[in-house]
Structures are given as structure tokens and as C-alpha cells.
Scaffold this motif. Structure first.
Motif, PDB file in Angstrom:
ATOM      1  N   ALA A  12      -1.321  -3.933  48.452  1.00  0.00           N
ATOM      2  CA  ALA A  12      -2.510  -4.586  48.686  1.00  0.00           C
ATOM      3  C   ALA A  12      -2.915  -4.886  50.480  1.00  0.00           C
ATOM      4  O   ALA A  12      -3.027  -3.907  50.937  1.00  0.00           O
ATOM      5  CB  ALA A  12      -2.696  -6.099  48.167  1.00  0.00           C
ATOM      6  N   ALA A  13      -2.868  -6.064  50.750  1.00  0.00           N
ATOM      7  CA  ALA A  13      -3.080  -6.291  52.305  1.00  0.00           C
ATOM      8  C   ALA A  13      -1.943  -5.488  53.279  1.00  0.00           C
ATOM      9  O   ALA A  13      -2.436  -5.113  54.253  1.00  0.00           O
ATOM     10  CB  ALA A  13      -3.237  -7.628  52.751  1.00  0.00           C
ATOM     11  N   ALA A  14      -0.944  -5.594  52.514  1.00  0.00           N
ATOM     12  CA  ALA A  14       0.177  -4.939  53.581  1.00  0.00           C
ATOM     13  C   ALA A  14      -0.140  -3.404  53.542  1.00  0.00           C
ATOM     14  O   ALA A  14       0.145  -2.891  54.821  1.00  0.00           O
ATOM     15  CB  ALA A  14       1.513  -5.145  52.743  1.00  0.00           C
ATOM     16  N   ARG A  15      -0.553  -2.710  52.626  1.00  0.00           N
ATOM     17  CA  ARG A  15      -0.904  -1.323  52.724  1.00  0.00           C
ATOM     18  C   ARG A  15      -2.038  -1.084  53.536  1.00  0.00           C
ATOM     19  O   ARG A  15      -1.883  -0.087  54.585  1.00  0.00           O
ATOM     20  CB  ARG A  15      -1.308  -0.731  51.241  1.00  0.00           C
ATOM     21  CG  ARG A  15      -1.723   0.692  51.538  1.00  0.00           C
ATOM     22  CD  ARG A  15      -1.925   1.116  49.897  1.00  0.00           C
ATOM     23  NE  ARG A  15      -0.985   1.194  49.002  1.00  0.00           N
ATOM     24  CZ  ARG A  15      -0.987   1.464  47.732  1.00  0.00           C
ATOM     25  NH1 ARG A  15      -2.231   1.934  47.174  1.00  0.00           N
ATOM     26  NH2 ARG A  15       0.011   1.337  47.206  1.00  0.00           N
ATOM     27  N   ALA A  16      -3.108  -1.955  53.741  1.00  0.00           N
ATOM     28  CA  ALA A  16      -3.874  -1.823  54.610  1.00  0.00           C
ATOM     29  C   ALA A  16      -3.667  -1.829  55.956  1.00  0.00           C
ATOM     30  O   ALA A  16      -4.019  -1.245  56.948  1.00  0.00           O
ATOM     31  CB  ALA A  16      -5.335  -2.985  54.203  1.00  0.00           C
ATOM     32  N   ALA A  17      -2.840  -2.808  56.356  1.00  0.00           N
ATOM     33  CA  ALA A  17      -2.285  -3.153  57.515  1.00  0.00           C
ATOM     34  C   ALA A  17      -1.386  -2.013  58.151  1.00  0.00           C
ATOM     35  O   ALA A  17      -1.296  -1.833  59.458  1.00  0.00           O
ATOM     36  CB  ALA A  17      -1.443  -4.843  57.677  1.00  0.00           C
ATOM     37  N   ALA A  18      -0.516  -1.761  57.314  1.00  0.00           N
ATOM     38  CA  ALA A  18       0.440  -0.526  57.839  1.00  0.00           C
ATOM     39  C   ALA A  18      -0.438   0.812  57.916  1.00  0.00           C
ATOM     40  O   ALA A  18       0.291   1.890  58.582  1.00  0.00           O
ATOM     41  CB  ALA A  18       1.469  -0.490  56.917  1.00  0.00           C
ATOM     42  N   GLY A  19      -1.475   1.045  57.070  1.00  0.00           N
ATOM     43  CA  GLY A  19      -2.019   2.329  57.224  1.00  0.00           C
ATOM     44  C   GLY A  19      -1.486   3.334  56.216  1.00  0.00           C
ATOM     45  O   GLY A  19      -1.906   4.620  56.556  1.00  0.00           O
ATOM     46  N   PRO A  68      22.816  -8.522  54.269  1.00  0.00           N
ATOM     47  CA  PRO A  68      22.830  -7.028  54.536  1.00  0.00           C
ATOM     48  C   PRO A  68      22.024  -6.182  53.439  1.00  0.00           C
ATOM     49  O   PRO A  68      22.088  -6.723  52.194  1.00  0.00           O
ATOM     50  CB  PRO A  68      24.458  -7.017  54.154  1.00  0.00           C
ATOM     51  CG  PRO A  68      24.995  -8.131  54.517  1.00  0.00           C
ATOM     52  CD  PRO A  68      24.197  -9.066  54.015  1.00  0.00           C
ATOM     53  N   LEU A  69      21.283  -5.378  53.942  1.00  0.00           N
ATOM     54  CA  LEU A  69      20.508  -4.473  53.082  1.00  0.00           C
ATOM     55  C   LEU A  69      21.244  -3.277  52.698  1.00  0.00           C
ATOM     56  O   LEU A  69      21.662  -2.576  53.622  1.00  0.00           O
ATOM     57  CB  LEU A  69      19.372  -4.070  53.705  1.00  0.00           C
ATOM     58  CG  LEU A  69      17.970  -4.891  53.667  1.00  0.00           C
ATOM     59  CD1 LEU A  69      16.917  -4.529  54.399  1.00  0.00           C
ATOM     60  CD2 LEU A  69      17.531  -5.386  52.198  1.00  0.00           C
ATOM     61  N   PRO A  70      21.672  -2.963  51.402  1.00  0.00           N
ATOM     62  CA  PRO A  70      22.241  -1.582  51.221  1.00  0.00           C
ATOM     63  C   PRO A  70      21.475  -0.550  51.533  1.00  0.00           C
ATOM     64  O   PRO A  70      20.142  -0.501  51.544  1.00  0.00           O
ATOM     65  CB  PRO A  70      22.532  -1.747  49.659  1.00  0.00           C
ATOM     66  CG  PRO A  70      22.339  -3.283  49.339  1.00  0.00           C
ATOM     67  CD  PRO A  70      21.183  -3.740  50.430  1.00  0.00           C
ATOM     68  N   ALA A  71      22.184   0.598  51.952  1.00  0.00           N
ATOM     69  CA  ALA A  71      21.436   1.907  52.357  1.00  0.00           C
ATOM     70  C   ALA A  71      20.844   2.592  51.024  1.00  0.00           C
ATOM     71  O   ALA A  71      21.249   2.275  49.987  1.00  0.00           O
ATOM     72  CB  ALA A  71      22.460   2.690  52.864  1.00  0.00           C
ATOM     73  N   GLY A  72      19.836   3.275  51.005  1.00  0.00           N
ATOM     74  CA  GLY A  72      19.164   3.744  50.184  1.00  0.00           C
ATOM     75  C   GLY A  72      18.088   2.959  49.528  1.00  0.00           C
ATOM     76  O   GLY A  72      17.904   3.655  48.221  1.00  0.00           O
ATOM     77  N   VAL A  73      17.900   1.680  49.679  1.00  0.00           N
ATOM     78  CA  VAL A  73      17.068   0.954  48.782  1.00  0.00           C
ATOM     79  C   VAL A  73      15.723   1.359  48.855  1.00  0.00           C
ATOM     80  O   VAL A  73      15.327   1.801  49.889  1.00  0.00           O
ATOM     81  CB  VAL A  73      17.472  -0.548  49.005  1.00  0.00           C
ATOM     82  CG1 VAL A  73      18.949  -0.867  48.745  1.00  0.00           C
ATOM     83  CG2 VAL A  73      17.123  -1.013  50.391  1.00  0.00           C
ATOM     84  N   THR A  74      15.025   0.728  48.172  1.00  0.00           N
ATOM     85  CA  THR A  74      13.383   0.574  48.268  1.00  0.00           C
ATOM     86  C   THR A  74      13.113  -0.849  48.437  1.00  0.00           C
ATOM     87  O   THR A  74      13.211  -1.771  47.522  1.00  0.00           O
ATOM     88  CB  THR A  74      12.879   1.014  46.954  1.00  0.00           C
ATOM     89  OG1 THR A  74      12.984   2.357  46.873  1.00  0.00           O
ATOM     90  CG2 THR A  74      11.307   1.071  47.147  1.00  0.00           C
ATOM     91  N   VAL A  75      12.272  -1.185  49.414  1.00  0.00           N
ATOM     92  CA  VAL A  75      11.866  -2.407  49.939  1.00  0.00           C
ATOM     93  C   VAL A  75      10.407  -2.444  49.509  1.00  0.00           C
ATOM     94  O   VAL A  75       9.679  -1.755  50.052  1.00  0.00           O
ATOM     95  CB  VAL A  75      12.080  -2.952  51.113  1.00  0.00           C
ATOM     96  CG1 VAL A  75      11.656  -4.022  51.813  1.00  0.00           C
ATOM     97  CG2 VAL A  75      13.706  -2.901  51.571  1.00  0.00           C
ATOM     98  N   ASP A  76       9.930  -3.383  48.639  1.00  0.00           N
ATOM     99  CA  ASP A  76       8.390  -3.613  48.561  1.00  0.00           C
ATOM    100  C   ASP A  76       7.952  -4.842  49.190  1.00  0.00           C
ATOM    101  O   ASP A  76       8.757  -5.790  49.258  1.00  0.00           O
ATOM    102  CB  ASP A  76       8.152  -3.878  46.772  1.00  0.00           C
ATOM    103  CG  ASP A  76       8.647  -2.677  46.212  1.00  0.00           C
ATOM    104  OD1 ASP A  76       8.445  -1.381  46.391  1.00  0.00           O
ATOM    105  OD2 ASP A  76       9.187  -2.829  44.961  1.00  0.00           O
ATOM    106  N   VAL A  77       6.722  -4.693  49.876  1.00  0.00           N
ATOM    107  CA  VAL A  77       6.206  -5.921  50.729  1.00  0.00           C
ATOM    108  C   VAL A  77       5.036  -6.133  49.887  1.00  0.00           C
ATOM    109  O   VAL A  77       3.895  -5.489  49.629  1.00  0.00           O
ATOM    110  CB  VAL A  77       5.965  -5.213  51.943  1.00  0.00           C
ATOM    111  CG1 VAL A  77       5.255  -6.252  52.957  1.00  0.00           C
ATOM    112  CG2 VAL A  77       6.982  -4.407  52.679  1.00  0.00           C
TER     113      VAL A  77
END
Length: 84
Positions: A12-19, A68-77
Motif C-alpha cells: 500500500a502506502a509503503a510501496r508508493a513511498a519506497a517506489g 535480533p533479526l535472523p538472516a534470510g528473513v522476509t520483512v513485510d511493511v
């Protein structure tokens, strides 16, 4: 040895803001560090969205921005979709 990475998906708005809908980045220590990195890379508009967004890490709500964020993860905004 390859550098550890993570994937960030914007909605949504995060996609628009990040381009972009998605990007792959070098792994970071925490969600706070990731938010700082993304805000610096994409500017004030995304920084604002990140300040009010929720985050999923591999599909699980992630509330502790210093954990701590594990390596290899997917983070959804996920910005607020209605109201706000």
C-alpha cells in the motif's frame, strides 16, 4: 562466504513511498536498524510511513524493534490500511 541478506516487501502506502514492491538488502541486526536504513535510502515520505507501520517477519508480527533479526528473513511493511 556470501553476505547474509533479507527481503523487504512493501504494501500500500509503503510501496508508493519506497517506489518498489520489494528489495533485497544486506542483513541488519534489528528492525530499528532496518527502519533507519530504509528511511535513509528512500527519504522522508517512507520514513513517515515506517513510523506508523506494522511489521511481519516471516509472517509473524514483530513488535520488539530491538530484537535480533535472523538472516534470510522476509520483512513485510504494512502501513495502516484504513483509519490510521
Amino acid at each position: 562466504m556470501a553476505e547474509s541478506q533479507l527481503t523487504v516487501r512493501y504494501f500500500a502506502a509503503a510501496r508508493a513511498a519506497a517506489g518498489t514492491a520489494e528489495e533485497t538488502l544486506a542483513a541488519v541486526r534489528s528492525l530499528d536498524e532496518l527502519v533507519d536504513l530504509l528511511a535513509a535510502a528512500h527519504g522522508e515520505r517512507l520514513a513517515h510511513v515506517l513510523g506508523i507501520a506494522s511489521f511481519l517477519v516471516d509472517g509473524t508480527a514483530w513488535h520488539d524493534r530491538l530484537a535480533p533479526l535472523p538472516a534470510g528473513v522476509t520483512v513485510d511493511v504494512l502501513p495502516p490500511f484504513a483509519g490510521g
